[in-house]
Write a protein that holds these residues in place. Sequence first.
Motif, PDB file in Angstrom:
ATOM      1  N   ILE A   1     -30.712 -80.885 -45.608  1.00  0.00           N
ATOM      2  CA  ILE A   1     -32.109 -80.727 -45.170  1.00  0.00           C
ATOM      3  C   ILE A   1     -32.380 -81.582 -43.932  1.00  0.00           C
ATOM      4  O   ILE A   1     -32.973 -81.127 -42.954  1.00  0.00           O
ATOM      5  CB  ILE A   1     -33.076 -81.094 -46.319  1.00  0.00           C
ATOM      6  N   GLY A   2     -31.900 -82.815 -43.957  1.00  0.00           N
ATOM      7  CA  GLY A   2     -32.105 -83.703 -42.820  1.00  0.00           C
ATOM      8  C   GLY A   2     -31.495 -83.128 -41.546  1.00  0.00           C
ATOM      9  O   GLY A   2     -32.114 -83.156 -40.479  1.00  0.00           O
ATOM     10  N   LEU A   3     -30.288 -82.586 -41.695  1.00  0.00           N
ATOM     11  CA  LEU A   3     -29.601 -82.022 -40.536  1.00  0.00           C
ATOM     12  C   LEU A   3     -30.370 -80.811 -39.995  1.00  0.00           C
ATOM     13  O   LEU A   3     -30.594 -80.683 -38.782  1.00  0.00           O
ATOM     14  CB  LEU A   3     -28.174 -81.641 -40.937  1.00  0.00           C
ATOM     15  N   ALA A   4     -30.787 -79.925 -40.909  1.00  0.00           N
ATOM     16  CA  ALA A   4     -31.546 -78.749 -40.473  1.00  0.00           C
ATOM     17  C   ALA A   4     -32.835 -79.179 -39.774  1.00  0.00           C
ATOM     18  O   ALA A   4     -33.211 -78.624 -38.737  1.00  0.00           O
ATOM     19  CB  ALA A   4     -31.858 -77.847 -41.677  1.00  0.00           C
TER      20      ALA A   4
ATOM     21  N   VAL B   1     -33.969 -78.449 -35.752  1.00  0.00           N
ATOM     22  CA  VAL B   1     -35.215 -77.756 -35.408  1.00  0.00           C
ATOM     23  C   VAL B   1     -36.097 -78.663 -34.549  1.00  0.00           C
ATOM     24  O   VAL B   1     -36.723 -78.224 -33.583  1.00  0.00           O
ATOM     25  CB  VAL B   1     -35.936 -77.288 -36.687  1.00  0.00           C
ATOM     26  N   ALA B   2     -36.105 -79.968 -34.860  1.00  0.00           N
ATOM     27  CA  ALA B   2     -36.892 -80.900 -34.053  1.00  0.00           C
ATOM     28  C   ALA B   2     -36.363 -80.940 -32.619  1.00  0.00           C
ATOM     29  O   ALA B   2     -37.138 -80.973 -31.652  1.00  0.00           O
ATOM     30  CB  ALA B   2     -36.842 -82.290 -34.687  1.00  0.00           C
ATOM     31  N   MET B   3     -35.056 -80.947 -32.475  1.00  0.00           N
ATOM     32  CA  MET B   3     -34.453 -80.933 -31.139  1.00  0.00           C
ATOM     33  C   MET B   3     -34.850 -79.651 -30.402  1.00  0.00           C
ATOM     34  O   MET B   3     -35.216 -79.686 -29.221  1.00  0.00           O
ATOM     35  CB  MET B   3     -32.926 -81.037 -31.264  1.00  0.00           C
TER      36      MET B   3
ATOM     37  N   GLY C   1     -20.780 -71.386 -33.802  1.00  0.00           N
ATOM     38  CA  GLY C   1     -19.900 -72.479 -34.203  1.00  0.00           C
ATOM     39  C   GLY C   1     -19.644 -72.438 -35.706  1.00  0.00           C
ATOM     40  O   GLY C   1     -20.489 -72.001 -36.492  1.00  0.00           O
ATOM     41  N   GLY C   2     -18.478 -72.916 -36.095  1.00  0.00           N
ATOM     42  CA  GLY C   2     -18.024 -72.828 -37.480  1.00  0.00           C
ATOM     43  C   GLY C   2     -18.953 -73.478 -38.493  1.00  0.00           C
ATOM     44  O   GLY C   2     -19.015 -73.052 -39.649  1.00  0.00           O
ATOM     45  N   CYS C   3     -19.703 -74.531 -38.082  1.00  0.00           N
ATOM     46  CA  CYS C   3     -20.597 -75.195 -39.040  1.00  0.00           C
ATOM     47  C   CYS C   3     -21.673 -74.242 -39.554  1.00  0.00           C
ATOM     48  O   CYS C   3     -22.217 -74.448 -40.636  1.00  0.00           O
ATOM     49  CB  CYS C   3     -21.258 -76.409 -38.418  1.00  0.00           C
ATOM     50  N   PHE C   4     -21.980 -73.200 -38.775  1.00  0.00           N
ATOM     51  CA  PHE C   4     -22.992 -72.245 -39.227  1.00  0.00           C
ATOM     52  C   PHE C   4     -22.429 -71.219 -40.216  1.00  0.00           C
ATOM     53  O   PHE C   4     -23.108 -70.279 -40.594  1.00  0.00           O
ATOM     54  CB  PHE C   4     -23.669 -71.566 -38.035  1.00  0.00           C
ATOM     55  N   GLN C   5     -21.174 -71.402 -40.634  1.00  0.00           N
ATOM     56  CA  GLN C   5     -20.674 -70.607 -41.754  1.00  0.00           C
ATOM     57  C   GLN C   5     -20.994 -71.303 -43.070  1.00  0.00           C
ATOM     58  O   GLN C   5     -20.686 -70.789 -44.147  1.00  0.00           O
ATOM     59  CB  GLN C   5     -19.179 -70.348 -41.582  1.00  0.00           C
ATOM     60  N   ASN C   6     -21.589 -72.461 -42.958  1.00  0.00           N
ATOM     61  CA  ASN C   6     -22.141 -73.166 -44.111  1.00  0.00           C
ATOM     62  C   ASN C   6     -23.472 -72.477 -44.433  1.00  0.00           C
ATOM     63  O   ASN C   6     -24.409 -72.506 -43.636  1.00  0.00           O
ATOM     64  CB  ASN C   6     -22.348 -74.636 -43.707  1.00  0.00           C
ATOM     65  N   ARG C   7     -23.525 -71.830 -45.594  1.00  0.00           N
ATOM     66  CA  ARG C   7     -24.690 -71.002 -45.920  1.00  0.00           C
ATOM     67  C   ARG C   7     -25.982 -71.821 -45.968  1.00  0.00           C
ATOM     68  O   ARG C   7     -27.022 -71.395 -45.466  1.00  0.00           O
ATOM     69  CB  ARG C   7     -24.483 -70.315 -47.281  1.00  0.00           C
ATOM     70  N   ILE C   8     -25.903 -73.013 -46.543  1.00  0.00           N
ATOM     71  CA  ILE C   8     -27.125 -73.799 -46.725  1.00  0.00           C
ATOM     72  C   ILE C   8     -27.674 -74.273 -45.389  1.00  0.00           C
ATOM     73  O   ILE C   8     -28.856 -74.094 -45.083  1.00  0.00           O
ATOM     74  CB  ILE C   8     -26.858 -74.977 -47.682  1.00  0.00           C
ATOM     75  N   LEU C   9     -26.800 -74.839 -44.557  1.00  0.00           N
ATOM     76  CA  LEU C   9     -27.253 -75.296 -43.241  1.00  0.00           C
ATOM     77  C   LEU C   9     -27.816 -74.108 -42.458  1.00  0.00           C
ATOM     78  O   LEU C   9     -28.907 -74.175 -41.881  1.00  0.00           O
ATOM     79  CB  LEU C   9     -26.093 -75.934 -42.475  1.00  0.00           C
TER      80      LEU C   9
END
Length: 816
Positions: free
Chosen positions: A717-720, A724-726, A747-755
């Motif tokens: 949640i913090g990362l998301a 969005v703030a950026m 980018g590969g990190c967006f294959q993380n469903r939750i993020l």
Amino acid sequence: MNLHPRVSPQDRPIAVEIRVRGRVQGVGFRPTVWRHARELGLAGEVLNDADGVLVRVAGGEATVAAFIQRLEDEPPPLARIDRIETRTFADPLPDEFRIADSIAGVAHTQVAPDAAICPACAQEVVDPFARRYRYAFANCTHCGPRLSIVQGIPYDRASTTMAPFAMCDPCRTEYRNPSDRRFHAEAIACHACGPKAMLVRLDGRAVSFDQHSMLDDVDAVCGLLQKGEIVAIKGLGGYQLACDATNVDAVARLRRSKRRERKPFALMARDLDVIRRYCAVGAEEERQLAGPQGPIVLLRAQGPEQLSEAVAPGLATLGFMLPTTPLHLLVLRRMNRPVVMTSGNFSDEPQVIDNAEARERLGGIATYALIHDRDIANRVDDSVVRVMDGRARVLRRARGFAPAPIRLPDGFAATPELLAMGGELKATFCLVKDGEAILSQHQGDLEDAATHDDYTRNLALYRRLFDHTPTALVADRHPEYLSSKLARARARAEALPLIEAQHHHAHIAACLVDNEYPLGAPEVLGIVLDGAGWGDDGTIWGGEFLLADYRGYRRVGTFKPVPLLGGAQAVREPWRNLYGHLMAEIGWPAFAMNFSQLEVHAWLAAKPRATLDAMAKKRINAPPASSCGRLFDAVAALLDLCRERQAYEGEAAARLEAIVDEDTLRHEDDALGYPLGIPNLRGSGLPYVEPLAMWQAILGDLILQTPVPVIAARFHIGLARVIVAMTRKLARRDEGTARFDTVALSGGCFQNRILFEEVVRRLEAEKFVVLSHARVPANDGGLALGQAAIGAAHLIAINTHQQGNKPCASGFPDGS
Ligand SMILES: [Zn+2]
Ligand SMILES: [Zn+2]
């Protein structure tokens, strides 16, 4: 069945020529046209030519309109119609509708992807009265092998590995009959004339058939699996290794002998009912499982029964597929439980495709092999799909998807032929021709020598298959990528211009193409979160905010650069990133003073800290990296989800995602998500994501013995939130006109469903238009497509300039 009179009083006689463009060759389009025309009582003909399919029909005006409607509504399953154009036609036509010979010199030859067995063929092979009862190689124009058997063009039987099999008379009759679904099915075969499957022992001993009660060799495999054997199976695009997924001992043996420590195994089940015993299957996931591509679909492991942890250690998902060939269907027919169906290889090597090689390489893993005598011309791995935010996302694009062309968006029509060479891991390459991008199937990691050989061999093959002569090459700017080295060597040898594309720019361009974003449309904010890519300042980038279009980009935000202690070693060993982050943020004295009661303190204290500190200080083998992937590694290491070593790329991040407590995610106050700041970098003034407060909060939560699943949720949640703030900060909406309203996620990190889902939901709530990957992977598997689009935009800009038109305001960094 002629329900319509040829000409009724209201039905004025006309003749028209109908041009159909799209994927219409080699997919049974002509017989479908033929059938519709016959049923409607139309006269005329249909043929293939360089532009697709050409239909000429004569009949009543209303009937012809109904005919065109039918073409649009009921195309054959594997066809894709891009456009239908009509014009009136005056020349005489045959009275009886016929399939005419193709016009020679077809330059546009389309090689279709392999397709999963169709319902009609599936029915046929289990029907004891059908001619192809239990025939493991049944196929028709709607299904069966294509890319995996093709060796040259034009695509007909002679240029496939079916060439040695002479058609028997009944097959030939079907092949020539336009009303048969095997009309011009180039891989047509039956028991009498086609390939045969055989059960053999890989140790050279004879199979003693009296041991097995069975219908045939294929059926015997089922018995062996039920007894706990590991069996090598020659699948469509390569050898696979199968065992009973519910047999803990068999799964453990397979892991050991294949040297695949923890990477999850793919599973195959007879039908959806078996899958539902172990997984939740949504409507879109069901559609993907049963579709003609037949991919592995990542599903939430949630059902009345559970598989052993060894199938997918530490993960909350299972990758399932349904039988995609008659051979698999017949093997699994009596199997009331899931089967591991993993690639036939050692750890990261490419899949074995050759029978002799199978004996040599797989003998140490499996005692038995189900082999057959149809050669695999091209290795094609199983594709992987995951449904996120309601849409199917391709994570690995291979069997069933490649080499289907991807139309480049508006503005790219004038692109000359070019070749983009892709990245290093999950390599693919991409040809551009006639405004379309042909992205190769997933090749694997080029650092493996055998994969590298395959990659170069496939480059040559695609060049032949698509009659492709590049006028320019595109490669990643990374000096050490093997694909970039190949590109440089080839550019020199063939005197071709080489365009170098920045890694994260290429990711964004891939996402834009995936969303048909036009050339010349306004800049977007590209957010690219991945492990590592070569940055323009010689450092490693991997958490980037770029204002970009196809032509250029500006880096407007990033993640905090933290030293990668040990370079490549830090990619394999998550704890190095944890140590790097803690030292960059907190420093050892403060960490030791405040958190010495945490077990991780003693754990890190036992590492060669002096050496690591010296590396960081002197910047020896410790390049700064603004990598989001490494941040995931560091957090996973802290939580002891994967600390010492990753057994496969992305393991730490996958485990961190898997352990997230969904309840916390959905119901906890958003403000409990960990805080990350956005200060500006010293020097460049670039805003960056600063995780210091997050580390303090996580360490505090560990002291409080907050459950790890809750910590994992708060991290996501913090990362998301900070992403969005950026975005909000960079958009500068408060200054009157926003800098962008569209955000592209890659980018590969967006294959993380939750993020991914959290970021999309929050951005959309703030009225940003969000573009994300679906048809091509967000990871480096999609890189070549983005490179191709960047190269194309560059060449189009140069051509426009040379023609004396207004030069494009590009700022495109010219790497050639
Ligand atoms: Zn079929
Ligand atoms: Zn036959």
